[in-house]
Design a protein around this motif. Structure first.
Motif, mmCIF file in Angstrom:
data_model
loop_
_atom_site.group_PDB
_atom_site.id
_atom_site.type_symbol
_atom_site.label_atom_id
_atom_site.label_comp_id
_atom_site.label_asym_id
_atom_site.label_seq_id
_atom_site.Cartn_x
_atom_site.Cartn_y
_atom_site.Cartn_z
ATOM 1 N N ILE A 92 54.030 35.437 -76.269
ATOM 2 C CA ILE A 92 55.143 35.229 -77.186
ATOM 3 C C ILE A 92 55.873 36.553 -77.292
ATOM 4 O O ILE A 92 55.286 37.570 -77.670
ATOM 5 C CB ILE A 92 54.676 34.780 -78.583
ATOM 6 C CG1 ILE A 92 53.885 33.461 -78.505
ATOM 7 C CG2 ILE A 92 55.872 34.605 -79.518
ATOM 8 C CD1 ILE A 92 53.271 33.043 -79.834
ATOM 9 N N TYR A 157 57.009 32.080 -74.417
ATOM 10 C CA TYR A 157 58.033 31.737 -75.392
ATOM 11 C C TYR A 157 58.761 33.009 -75.807
ATOM 12 O O TYR A 157 58.136 34.055 -76.024
ATOM 13 C CB TYR A 157 57.419 31.096 -76.644
ATOM 14 C CG TYR A 157 56.921 29.690 -76.445
ATOM 15 C CD1 TYR A 157 57.698 28.602 -76.819
ATOM 16 C CD2 TYR A 157 55.666 29.439 -75.895
ATOM 17 C CE1 TYR A 157 57.245 27.297 -76.646
ATOM 18 C CE2 TYR A 157 55.203 28.152 -75.706
ATOM 19 C CZ TYR A 157 55.993 27.079 -76.091
ATOM 20 O OH TYR A 157 55.534 25.794 -75.907
ATOM 21 N N TYR A 177 63.126 32.145 -68.185
ATOM 22 C CA TYR A 177 62.142 31.339 -68.902
ATOM 23 C C TYR A 177 62.831 30.203 -69.648
ATOM 24 O O TYR A 177 63.948 30.368 -70.166
ATOM 25 C CB TYR A 177 61.358 32.195 -69.901
ATOM 26 C CG TYR A 177 60.495 33.259 -69.268
ATOM 27 C CD1 TYR A 177 59.246 32.943 -68.730
ATOM 28 C CD2 TYR A 177 60.923 34.580 -69.217
ATOM 29 C CE1 TYR A 177 58.448 33.927 -68.157
ATOM 30 C CE2 TYR A 177 60.130 35.570 -68.650
ATOM 31 C CZ TYR A 177 58.893 35.236 -68.121
ATOM 32 O OH TYR A 177 58.108 36.216 -67.558
ATOM 33 N N ASN A 179 61.626 28.503 -72.454
ATOM 34 C CA ASN A 179 61.376 28.369 -73.884
ATOM 35 C C ASN A 179 61.995 29.514 -74.686
ATOM 36 O O ASN A 179 61.301 30.400 -75.201
ATOM 37 C CB ASN A 179 59.871 28.286 -74.148
ATOM 38 C CG ASN A 179 59.237 27.108 -73.435
ATOM 39 O OD1 ASN A 179 59.793 26.012 -73.435
ATOM 40 N ND2 ASN A 179 58.089 27.327 -72.810
ATOM 41 N N VAL A 181 63.853 30.408 -78.001
ATOM 42 C CA VAL A 181 63.959 29.794 -79.326
ATOM 43 C C VAL A 181 64.619 30.766 -80.297
ATOM 44 O O VAL A 181 64.190 31.917 -80.427
ATOM 45 C CB VAL A 181 62.565 29.404 -79.865
ATOM 46 C CG1 VAL A 181 62.699 28.582 -81.145
ATOM 47 C CG2 VAL A 181 61.762 28.652 -78.817
ATOM 48 N N VAL A 201 54.490 28.643 -83.164
ATOM 49 C CA VAL A 201 54.401 28.745 -81.705
ATOM 50 C C VAL A 201 52.979 29.074 -81.279
ATOM 51 O O VAL A 201 52.482 28.568 -80.266
ATOM 52 C CB VAL A 201 55.396 29.796 -81.171
ATOM 53 C CG1 VAL A 201 55.326 29.881 -79.654
ATOM 54 C CG2 VAL A 201 56.822 29.442 -81.600
#
Length: 335
Positions: A92, A157, A177, A179, A181, A201
């Motif tokens: 992440i 993410y 990428y 993902n 957000v 997440v």
């Protein structure tokens, strides 16, 4: 809004290891590390102090990954840039500084700096020279060199604050990428961002790693907000509560030739629910075709009355308020 929800999640990442990669001028003793350990007491959080020189920092992180074999890597700002290059691990990246050298110049980081948090070596100050800036530019040029299809789709993410005044790298991330957000917040991590944007997440990743599926609850947008678009009392509190044990989708009708309605629902969900609503909004005029366990809906229309699972009629005598729905699902214990 009253903040009244659980801040510890002992079931998330239980028995697993998280590597936290801190940002510029920080350390492994940052408040974010302490909060991660508090919120995820079942996990082990490893957080080394990073060397100032970026190549040394990357080598330390690679060695740490080999020694610790983390189940998840979380990196913030400069740490997000480093974490991107730790290929082969679920990651992440929070406000990753993919243009770190330029960021240092733009925000006046050249010269004497003081660490924001204590470090194990006791060093308090450091100097950023133009030569060091060039070192960072050289390292960031290596970003995205090892992206695989699997990592692009499911393993990484990126979380990007919509009011971040320091870095703006969401578009760069999205080139490599899937993902990407957006969340409500600025650059620096705080408790609210950690709780409402990062922890959801982490739960998605933990569920994916464990092959865990949760019962599905569909919630009509009309149960979450009133006719004027205002949040129903305790609606978000209930949403947060249900997220601990259920997969939640917001459901709205799909009117023909009304793209402004769809945009309005999406914007409202982002504004009110934030990250947990990402990729969790369903537009349909046939709620009876939804596959899931529960539907919370104040209306019988659009097939709601024929939903194959358990229909909860929000606003009726049994479920007049969201507090009553919280009590109901609290008794179910995640079933």
């Amino acid at each position: 809004m009253e903040i009244n929800y659980k801040i510890q999640f002992p079931g998330i990442m239980k028995g697993k290891k998280i590597l936290y990669v801190h940002g510029f001028a920080s350390s492994g003793q940052s408040g974010t590390v302490l909060k991660l350990r508090e919120m995820l007491p079942g996990a082990t959080v490893v957080a080394p102090d990073l060397p100032i020189h970026p190549e040394e920092a990357m080598q330390l992180l690679r060695d740490t990954c080999l020694a610790e074999n983390p189940d998840l890597v979380i990196g913030t700002s400069m740490g997000g840039m480093y974490a991107e290059m730790l290929y082969g691990y679920d990651r992440i990246l929070v406000n990753p500084a993919f243009q770190m050298g330029d960021t240092m110049l733009k925000h006046g980081m050249v010269g004497k700096n003081t660490f924001l948090n204590p470090r194990q070596d006791g060093v308090q100050d450091f100097i950023v020279t133009k030569a060091l800036v060039e070192e960072y530019k050289a390292v960031t040029a290596q970003c995205f060199a090892g992206v695989t299809d699997e990592e692009s789709r499911v393993r990484v993410y990126g979380l990007f604050g919509d009011e971040d005044p320091v870095v703006h790298t969401m578009e760069i991330f999205a080139e490599h990428y899937r993902n990407a957000v957006s969340f409500h917040g600025e650059h620096r991590m705080n408790d609210k961002i950690l709780l409402h944007s990062v922890i959801p997440v982490v739960q998605w990743i933990d569920d994916h790693q464990s092959g865990r599926t949760r019962p599905i609850i569909y919630i009509s947008i009309d149960a979450l907000r009133d006719a004027r678009g205002n949040q129903q009392s305790s609606a978000v509190k209930a949403y947060r509560f249900l997220l601990e044990n259920y997969t939640i989708y917001i459901v709205a009708t799909a009117p023909t030739n009304a793209p402004e309605y769809i945009t309005g629902v999406t914007d409202w969900a982002k504004e009110t629910v934030n990250v947990p609503a990402w990729n969790h909004i369903v537009f349909t005029n046939r709620k009876d075709l939804l596959y899931g366990d529960y539907l919370i809906d104040p209306s019988d229309d659009f097939g709601a009355a024929d939903f194959a699972g358990t229909r909860i009629a929000f606003g009726d005598d049994t479920f007049k308020t969201w507090e009553e729905i919280i009590e109901f699902f609290g008794r179910l214990g995640g079933q």
